[in-house]
Write a protein that holds these residues in place. Structure first.
Motif, PDB file in Angstrom:
ATOM      1  N   PRO A  75     -79.924 -46.571  37.874  1.00  0.00           N
ATOM      2  CA  PRO A  75     -80.419 -46.715  39.245  1.00  0.00           C
ATOM      3  C   PRO A  75     -80.873 -48.139  39.570  1.00  0.00           C
ATOM      4  CG  PRO A  75     -81.743 -45.115  38.009  1.00  0.00           C
ATOM      5  CD  PRO A  75     -80.672 -45.597  37.106  1.00  0.00           C
ATOM      6  N   VAL A  76     -81.442 -48.825  38.594  1.00  0.00           N
ATOM      7  CA  VAL A  76     -81.833 -50.226  38.770  1.00  0.00           C
ATOM      8  C   VAL A  76     -81.263 -51.002  37.582  1.00  0.00           C
ATOM      9  CG1 VAL A  76     -83.708 -51.881  39.051  1.00  0.00           C
ATOM     10  CG2 VAL A  76     -83.956 -49.564  39.960  1.00  0.00           C
ATOM     11  N   MET A  77     -80.312 -51.874  37.876  1.00  0.00           N
ATOM     12  CA  MET A  77     -79.644 -52.653  36.834  1.00  0.00           C
ATOM     13  C   MET A  77     -79.821 -54.124  37.149  1.00  0.00           C
ATOM     14  SD  MET A  77     -77.827 -52.341  34.110  1.00  0.00           S
ATOM     15  CE  MET A  77     -77.307 -53.689  33.070  1.00  0.00           C
ATOM     16  N   ILE A  78     -80.261 -54.892  36.139  1.00  0.00           N
ATOM     17  CA  ILE A  78     -80.438 -56.329  36.332  1.00  0.00           C
ATOM     18  C   ILE A  78     -79.696 -57.076  35.228  1.00  0.00           C
ATOM     19  CG2 ILE A  78     -82.681 -56.248  35.177  1.00  0.00           C
ATOM     20  CD1 ILE A  78     -83.531 -58.673  36.888  1.00  0.00           C
ATOM     21  N   TYR A  79     -78.866 -58.001  35.644  1.00  0.00           N
ATOM     22  CA  TYR A  79     -78.219 -58.927  34.717  1.00  0.00           C
ATOM     23  C   TYR A  79     -79.035 -60.197  34.801  1.00  0.00           C
ATOM     24  CZ  TYR A  79     -74.414 -55.634  34.576  1.00  0.00           C
ATOM     25  OH  TYR A  79     -73.682 -54.496  34.399  1.00  0.00           O
ATOM     26  N   MET A  80     -79.587 -60.594  33.674  1.00  0.00           N
ATOM     27  CA  MET A  80     -80.578 -61.660  33.698  1.00  0.00           C
ATOM     28  C   MET A  80     -80.471 -62.552  32.476  1.00  0.00           C
ATOM     29  SD  MET A  80     -83.927 -59.360  32.665  1.00  0.00           S
ATOM     30  CE  MET A  80     -85.013 -60.742  32.366  1.00  0.00           C
ATOM     31  N   THR A 129     -74.944 -66.770  40.980  1.00  0.00           N
ATOM     32  CA  THR A 129     -76.196 -67.074  40.268  1.00  0.00           C
ATOM     33  C   THR A 129     -76.816 -65.833  39.652  1.00  0.00           C
ATOM     34  OG1 THR A 129     -77.485 -66.823  42.304  1.00  0.00           O
ATOM     35  CG2 THR A 129     -76.682 -69.043  41.776  1.00  0.00           C
ATOM     36  N   PHE A 130     -77.788 -66.064  38.779  1.00  0.00           N
ATOM     37  CA  PHE A 130     -78.505 -64.986  38.099  1.00  0.00           C
ATOM     38  C   PHE A 130     -79.997 -65.191  38.279  1.00  0.00           C
ATOM     39  CE2 PHE A 130     -74.380 -64.949  36.235  1.00  0.00           C
ATOM     40  CZ  PHE A 130     -74.125 -63.608  36.056  1.00  0.00           C
ATOM     41  N   PRO A 131     -80.779 -64.120  38.280  1.00  0.00           N
ATOM     42  CA  PRO A 131     -80.420 -62.744  37.971  1.00  0.00           C
ATOM     43  C   PRO A 131     -79.616 -62.098  39.097  1.00  0.00           C
ATOM     44  CG  PRO A 131     -82.678 -62.822  38.735  1.00  0.00           C
ATOM     45  CD  PRO A 131     -82.202 -64.249  38.628  1.00  0.00           C
ATOM     46  N   GLN A 132     -78.947 -61.010  38.744  1.00  0.00           N
ATOM     47  CA  GLN A 132     -78.247 -60.195  39.729  1.00  0.00           C
ATOM     48  C   GLN A 132     -78.782 -58.777  39.607  1.00  0.00           C
ATOM     49  OE1 GLN A 132     -74.002 -60.527  39.892  1.00  0.00           O
ATOM     50  NE2 GLN A 132     -74.063 -62.767  39.794  1.00  0.00           N
ATOM     51  N   ILE A 135     -79.127 -51.880  42.838  1.00  0.00           N
ATOM     52  CA  ILE A 135     -79.962 -50.695  43.022  1.00  0.00           C
ATOM     53  C   ILE A 135     -79.077 -49.586  43.561  1.00  0.00           C
ATOM     54  CG2 ILE A 135     -81.922 -49.676  44.235  1.00  0.00           C
ATOM     55  CD1 ILE A 135     -83.208 -52.466  44.250  1.00  0.00           C
ATOM     56  N   LYS A 136     -79.055 -48.482  42.817  1.00  0.00           N
ATOM     57  CA  LYS A 136     -78.230 -47.311  43.164  1.00  0.00           C
ATOM     58  C   LYS A 136     -76.787 -47.723  43.455  1.00  0.00           C
ATOM     59  CE  LYS A 136     -81.457 -45.954  46.108  1.00  0.00           C
ATOM     60  NZ  LYS A 136     -82.112 -45.203  47.174  1.00  0.00           N
ATOM     61  N   GLY A 137     -76.243 -48.573  42.593  1.00  0.00           N
ATOM     62  CA  GLY A 137     -74.840 -48.972  42.698  1.00  0.00           C
ATOM     63  C   GLY A 137     -74.543 -50.076  43.689  1.00  0.00           C
ATOM     64  N   GLU A 138     -75.545 -50.516  44.425  1.00  0.00           N
ATOM     65  CA  GLU A 138     -75.339 -51.549  45.448  1.00  0.00           C
ATOM     66  C   GLU A 138     -75.874 -52.896  44.965  1.00  0.00           C
ATOM     67  OE1 GLU A 138     -76.996 -52.676  49.918  1.00  0.00           O
ATOM     68  OE2 GLU A 138     -77.418 -50.689  49.090  1.00  0.00           O
ATOM     69  N   PHE A 139     -75.065 -53.928  45.123  1.00  0.00           N
ATOM     70  CA  PHE A 139     -75.523 -55.269  44.775  1.00  0.00           C
ATOM     71  C   PHE A 139     -76.546 -55.719  45.805  1.00  0.00           C
ATOM     72  CE2 PHE A 139     -74.942 -59.965  45.177  1.00  0.00           C
ATOM     73  CZ  PHE A 139     -75.603 -60.294  44.012  1.00  0.00           C
ATOM     74  N   ILE A 140     -77.737 -56.078  45.333  1.00  0.00           N
ATOM     75  CA  ILE A 140     -78.825 -56.493  46.216  1.00  0.00           C
ATOM     76  C   ILE A 140     -78.899 -58.004  46.312  1.00  0.00           C
ATOM     77  CG2 ILE A 140     -81.327 -56.426  46.594  1.00  0.00           C
ATOM     78  CD1 ILE A 140     -79.853 -53.715  46.967  1.00  0.00           C
ATOM     79  N   GLY A 141     -78.858 -58.691  45.180  1.00  0.00           N
ATOM     80  CA  GLY A 141     -78.954 -60.151  45.176  1.00  0.00           C
ATOM     81  C   GLY A 141     -79.787 -60.612  43.998  1.00  0.00           C
ATOM     82  N   ILE A 146     -84.990 -60.054  46.290  1.00  0.00           N
ATOM     83  CA  ILE A 146     -85.891 -58.965  45.854  1.00  0.00           C
ATOM     84  C   ILE A 146     -87.320 -59.246  46.303  1.00  0.00           C
ATOM     85  CG2 ILE A 146     -87.002 -58.052  43.756  1.00  0.00           C
ATOM     86  CD1 ILE A 146     -84.445 -56.639  44.349  1.00  0.00           C
ATOM     87  N   LEU A 147     -87.766 -60.501  46.152  1.00  0.00           N
ATOM     88  CA  LEU A 147     -89.122 -60.859  46.570  1.00  0.00           C
ATOM     89  C   LEU A 147     -89.286 -60.680  48.076  1.00  0.00           C
ATOM     90  CD1 LEU A 147     -91.927 -61.971  45.922  1.00  0.00           C
ATOM     91  CD2 LEU A 147     -90.978 -64.274  46.186  1.00  0.00           C
ATOM     92  N   ASN A 148     -88.313 -61.108  48.839  1.00  0.00           N
ATOM     93  CA  ASN A 148     -88.368 -60.951  50.294  1.00  0.00           C
ATOM     94  C   ASN A 148     -88.393 -59.471  50.683  1.00  0.00           C
ATOM     95  OD1 ASN A 148     -88.326 -61.792  53.029  1.00  0.00           O
ATOM     96  ND2 ASN A 148     -86.125 -61.422  53.094  1.00  0.00           N
ATOM     97  N   MET A 149     -87.561 -58.664  50.020  1.00  0.00           N
ATOM     98  CA  MET A 149     -87.544 -57.225  50.310  1.00  0.00           C
ATOM     99  C   MET A 149     -88.889 -56.583  49.950  1.00  0.00           C
ATOM    100  SD  MET A 149     -83.712 -56.147  49.059  1.00  0.00           S
ATOM    101  CE  MET A 149     -83.886 -54.411  49.487  1.00  0.00           C
ATOM    102  N   HIS A 150     -89.495 -57.042  48.870  1.00  0.00           N
ATOM    103  CA  HIS A 150     -90.809 -56.536  48.460  1.00  0.00           C
ATOM    104  C   HIS A 150     -91.856 -56.868  49.526  1.00  0.00           C
ATOM    105  CE1 HIS A 150     -94.341 -55.767  45.980  1.00  0.00           C
ATOM    106  NE2 HIS A 150     -94.695 -57.032  46.075  1.00  0.00           N
TER     107      HIS A 150
END
Length: 170
Positions: A75-80, A129-132, A135-141, A146-150
């Protein structure tokens, strides 16, 4: 006087072996006439414990398929750069800290361990760029998104139906 003393001092220092520069050429470091290799030989005398291994290659799946499976199954995947407990980059660290605020299961892969994985992730997301973060299969950025969405509350909404990791009871 001061200039001549500093010049004499610098000339004296440069004569010490430790002050000479080392050179790196294709996995080898040459310093003071000695060669130090950063690669592991691939000969039969090298013990298996000292040979490099690639766990992703040994799985039999193509890297593109592994990335696709990661994104689909988590559900939450991060490439970092690094791992969530020990990020190796400020941006990766920021992304992990923000995501941990939501107490969601966080799956991650360290792109520093495999340059081919890094390339496969970039091709999959069409993002350089990374991290990538997915969330739930959708690329967020990345961490900035993520910080802006938070900060705007969008991340809370996006993660609302992602369940928290369950504690194992015996």
């Amino acid at each position: 006087m001061a200039r001549s003393l500093s010049n004499a001092f610098l000339k004296g220092i440069s004569s010490f072996p430790s002050a000479r520069f080392s050179t790196m050429v294709s996995g080898s470091i040459f310093q003071n006439g000695m060669r130090y290799s950063t690669t592991v030989p691939n000969d039969p005398d090298t013990h298996d414990d000292f040979k490099s291994t690639n766990k992703l290659e040994s799985s039999g799946l193509a890297l593109q398929d592994i990335v696709e499976q990661d994104v689909k199954d988590n559900p939450v995947m991060i490439y970092m750069k690094g791992v969530p407990d020990v990020p190796r980059c400020g941006f990766s660290s920021l992304a992990v800290r923000v995501l941990k605020e939501y107490n969601v299961p966080l799956s991650a892969r360290n792109i520093l361990e495999d340059p081919e994985l890094k390339i496969a992730v970039k091709k999959f997301s069409h993002w350089p760029t990374f991290p990538q973060i997915f969330i739930k299969g959708e690329f967020i950025g990345g961490s900035d998104i993520i910080l802006n969405m938070h900060q705007t509350g969008e991340l809370k909404e996006k993660l609302k139906d992602v369940s928290a990791p369950q504690e194992k009871s015996e």
